[in-house]
Scaffold this motif. Sequence first.
Motif, mmCIF file in Angstrom:
data_model
loop_
_atom_site.group_PDB
_atom_site.id
_atom_site.type_symbol
_atom_site.label_atom_id
_atom_site.label_comp_id
_atom_site.label_asym_id
_atom_site.label_seq_id
_atom_site.Cartn_x
_atom_site.Cartn_y
_atom_site.Cartn_z
ATOM 1 N N ARG A 48 0.787 -1.145 0.079
ATOM 2 C CA ARG A 48 -0.128 0.237 0.044
ATOM 3 C C ARG A 48 0.824 1.331 -0.035
ATOM 4 N N MET A 49 1.869 1.259 0.887
ATOM 5 C CA MET A 49 2.769 2.537 1.072
ATOM 6 C C MET A 49 3.275 2.573 -0.444
ATOM 7 N N ALA A 50 4.000 1.618 -1.127
ATOM 8 C CA ALA A 50 4.852 1.746 -2.435
ATOM 9 C C ALA A 50 3.648 2.236 -3.350
ATOM 10 N N ALA A 51 2.518 1.905 -3.417
ATOM 11 C CA ALA A 51 1.471 2.083 -4.564
ATOM 12 C C ALA A 51 1.099 3.521 -4.342
ATOM 13 N N LYS A 52 0.653 3.943 -3.131
ATOM 14 C CA LYS A 52 0.403 5.400 -2.609
ATOM 15 C C LYS A 52 1.337 6.495 -3.175
ATOM 16 N N VAL A 53 2.743 6.091 -2.604
ATOM 17 C CA VAL A 53 3.608 6.949 -2.722
ATOM 18 C C VAL A 53 3.820 7.183 -4.398
ATOM 19 N N LYS A 54 3.864 5.833 -5.176
ATOM 20 C CA LYS A 54 4.019 6.034 -6.709
ATOM 21 C C LYS A 54 2.985 6.880 -7.186
ATOM 22 N N GLY A 56 1.322 9.598 -5.948
ATOM 23 C CA GLY A 56 1.406 10.853 -5.646
ATOM 24 C C GLY A 56 0.284 11.029 -4.533
ATOM 25 N N ALA A 57 -0.148 10.083 -3.679
ATOM 26 C CA ALA A 57 -1.108 10.362 -3.022
ATOM 27 C C ALA A 57 -0.809 10.991 -1.702
ATOM 28 N N ARG A 58 -1.799 11.952 -1.169
ATOM 29 C CA ARG A 58 -1.298 12.627 0.066
ATOM 30 C C ARG A 58 -2.316 11.473 1.274
ATOM 31 N N PRO A 59 -1.866 11.499 2.351
ATOM 32 C CA PRO A 59 -0.440 12.290 2.731
ATOM 33 C C PRO A 59 0.661 11.417 2.790
ATOM 34 N N TYR A 60 0.761 10.312 2.146
ATOM 35 C CA TYR A 60 1.828 9.373 2.149
ATOM 36 C C TYR A 60 3.037 9.858 1.404
ATOM 37 N N THR A 61 2.810 10.897 0.408
ATOM 38 C CA THR A 61 4.038 11.456 -0.066
ATOM 39 C C THR A 61 4.662 12.461 0.928
ATOM 40 N N ALA A 62 3.985 12.898 1.877
ATOM 41 C CA ALA A 62 4.760 13.934 2.915
ATOM 42 C C ALA A 62 5.291 12.982 3.965
ATOM 43 N N GLY A 63 4.555 11.890 4.266
ATOM 44 C CA GLY A 63 5.348 11.002 5.079
ATOM 45 C C GLY A 63 6.422 10.458 4.504
ATOM 46 N N PHE A 64 6.552 9.784 3.243
ATOM 47 C CA PHE A 64 7.631 9.572 2.471
ATOM 48 C C PHE A 64 8.930 10.430 2.498
ATOM 49 N N HIS A 103 17.724 2.241 13.818
ATOM 50 C CA HIS A 103 16.943 3.162 13.350
ATOM 51 C C HIS A 103 17.330 3.270 11.976
ATOM 52 N N ALA A 104 18.758 3.367 11.635
ATOM 53 C CA ALA A 104 19.283 3.444 10.019
ATOM 54 C C ALA A 104 18.759 2.017 9.331
ATOM 55 N N ALA A 105 18.782 0.954 10.016
ATOM 56 C CA ALA A 105 18.386 -0.289 9.266
ATOM 57 C C ALA A 105 17.020 -0.464 9.155
ATOM 58 N N TYR A 106 16.038 0.001 10.146
ATOM 59 C CA TYR A 106 14.618 -0.042 9.892
ATOM 60 C C TYR A 106 14.236 1.128 8.685
ATOM 61 N N GLN A 107 14.771 2.133 8.769
ATOM 62 C CA GLN A 107 14.432 3.540 7.847
ATOM 63 C C GLN A 107 14.854 2.988 6.402
ATOM 64 N N ASN A 108 16.144 2.391 6.481
ATOM 65 C CA ASN A 108 16.457 2.067 4.907
ATOM 66 C C ASN A 108 15.850 0.942 4.454
ATOM 67 N N ALA A 109 15.343 -0.069 5.371
ATOM 68 C CA ALA A 109 14.269 -1.215 5.150
ATOM 69 C C ALA A 109 13.039 -0.759 4.413
ATOM 70 N N LEU A 110 12.671 0.427 5.241
ATOM 71 C CA LEU A 110 11.370 0.873 4.729
ATOM 72 C C LEU A 110 11.319 1.577 3.603
ATOM 73 N N ARG A 111 12.370 2.324 3.459
ATOM 74 C CA ARG A 111 12.634 3.076 2.148
ATOM 75 C C ARG A 111 12.582 2.284 0.990
ATOM 76 N N TYR A 112 13.531 1.130 1.145
ATOM 77 C CA TYR A 112 13.305 0.293 -0.069
ATOM 78 C C TYR A 112 12.132 -0.215 -0.349
ATOM 79 N N HIS A 113 11.362 -0.762 0.682
ATOM 80 C CA HIS A 113 10.089 -1.203 0.424
ATOM 81 C C HIS A 113 9.102 -0.397 -0.450
ATOM 82 N N VAL A 114 9.260 0.984 -0.194
ATOM 83 C CA VAL A 114 8.480 2.068 -0.791
ATOM 84 C C VAL A 114 9.157 2.409 -2.257
ATOM 85 N N SER A 115 10.357 2.675 -2.256
ATOM 86 C CA SER A 115 11.043 2.881 -3.650
ATOM 87 C C SER A 115 11.413 1.878 -4.421
ATOM 88 N N GLY A 116 11.800 0.789 -3.771
ATOM 89 C CA GLY A 116 12.299 -0.259 -4.722
ATOM 90 C C GLY A 116 13.721 -0.148 -4.907
#
Length: 474
Positions: A48-54, A56-64, A103-116
């Motif tokens: 869901r996060m990946a699809a919403k950010v891709k 351009g849906a708000r507020p996901y884009t602001a969160g990303f 927190h660096a591990a978590y944030q990088n992992a989350l960023r990967y799942h959203v951005s690929g």
Amino acid sequence: MLKAAGAAAGAAGIGAGVGTTAFAGPASASGSAFAHPGLLHTRADLDRMAAKVKAGARPYTAGFAKLTANRHAQSGWRANPQATVYRGAGSPQNYAVLYNDIHAAYQNALRYHVSGETAHADTAVAILNAWSGKLTSVQGSADRFLAAGLYGYQFANAAELVCDHGDFELGRAQEVMRNVFCPLSDSFLRDHNGAVVTNYWPNWDLTAIACVLATGVFCDDRAVVDRAVEYFKHGDGMGSVKHAIPVVHEDGLAEWVEAGRDQGHALLGVGLMGTVCEMAWNQGIDLYGYDDSRFLKGAQYVAKWSLGGDVPYTANTRKKGAIGGWSGSETATQAAGVDPAMTRPIWAMIANHYTKRRGLSASYLTRAAAKAAPEGGGGDYGPNSGGYDQLGFGTLAFTRDRDREPVDATPSVNPSGVASGGGARPQGVVSASPAAGRDLAATGSEDLVGWAAAAGVSAVAGGVLLLRRRGGAE
């Protein structure tokens, strides 16, 4: 590690005024297997996060954007693992190295799942592998229990996000949870560091519950999960739900005992209890709804109070001291003063559960979530340990659409709280696909407006949440 679990649908409605309406229920894990990823984020959540950010849906884009701006979320982060981590006065404290790396591990992992972007997954794996290959103990004063609980549940959550990575040392990470973090948390729940059971405020128990629960899920150990759930419901310490929230009022609010201490620790407690409830929910255990949604009533109380509202407080006296040693007592007589500007990244997860998954009115929660949005994470709330107690990024991770497609069957709930029967398990509840006739980029925007309205936002929760039917377990 098993990647899928059994099938389940929703659980019965909860909370005052809900009646017998059927709502979407928690995900379900069959037998001894657990759903993975399945702590704070399920596969459906990540999709869901990946699809919403891709889109351009708000507020996901602001969160990303909040995530990508954080220095911990950069693929150039390098770990600094230690064999022994110390926290507490009188020790060579180095625990900040651990929480920054987690927190660096978590944030990088989350960023990967959203951005690929695979560089972020590689970074997360490298950090976690470095620590699992070196960490052997957590030591220090009594604060070592806080370190084990907080950083244990966070380590497991980061690891859940990269379990499929070919270079991830899964078995080694599981051993760190079993042999380093969890034993301290288990010990604390059993004997509270040799103190009388009420000596420690709720947060101490809640960090331990979170770590034990996360360990059980990450290591596929049903008995460990059951210990955490049982303590949440019936534990003797102040972190069990009826001790943390001892008084329920007729107006639907329930006193958070640590409001008699200070605002910062009360917010921490609500965030930790919400974390426990979310991780349990994603494995088919409804602690959010336990005891007539007692947590909802307590969280609403803290949200109202933190926003500057008047709340009642029943005088609470707790015994302090060591068993067989010194003893005393302390009485809190009223809710402490608050700073309405103080916040933690805790509200989006809780508000979205109750208003979007369950369709309940929670006006103070939605106001608090709107005020805190977009929520950041570790590194966005100060440089000290308190700014790293939650993983955060709830605006991105937990914002949900309301779903009204009918459930194909209403499940039963067994005594452990696990839904059974019915249709496919609703991991994350919401599909990443847009509702019929609506553009994906537009979904969620009407809810953002409603939440930002601050007053009268209970309308956000109007209507009944029903499960979007899925084809098979994810």
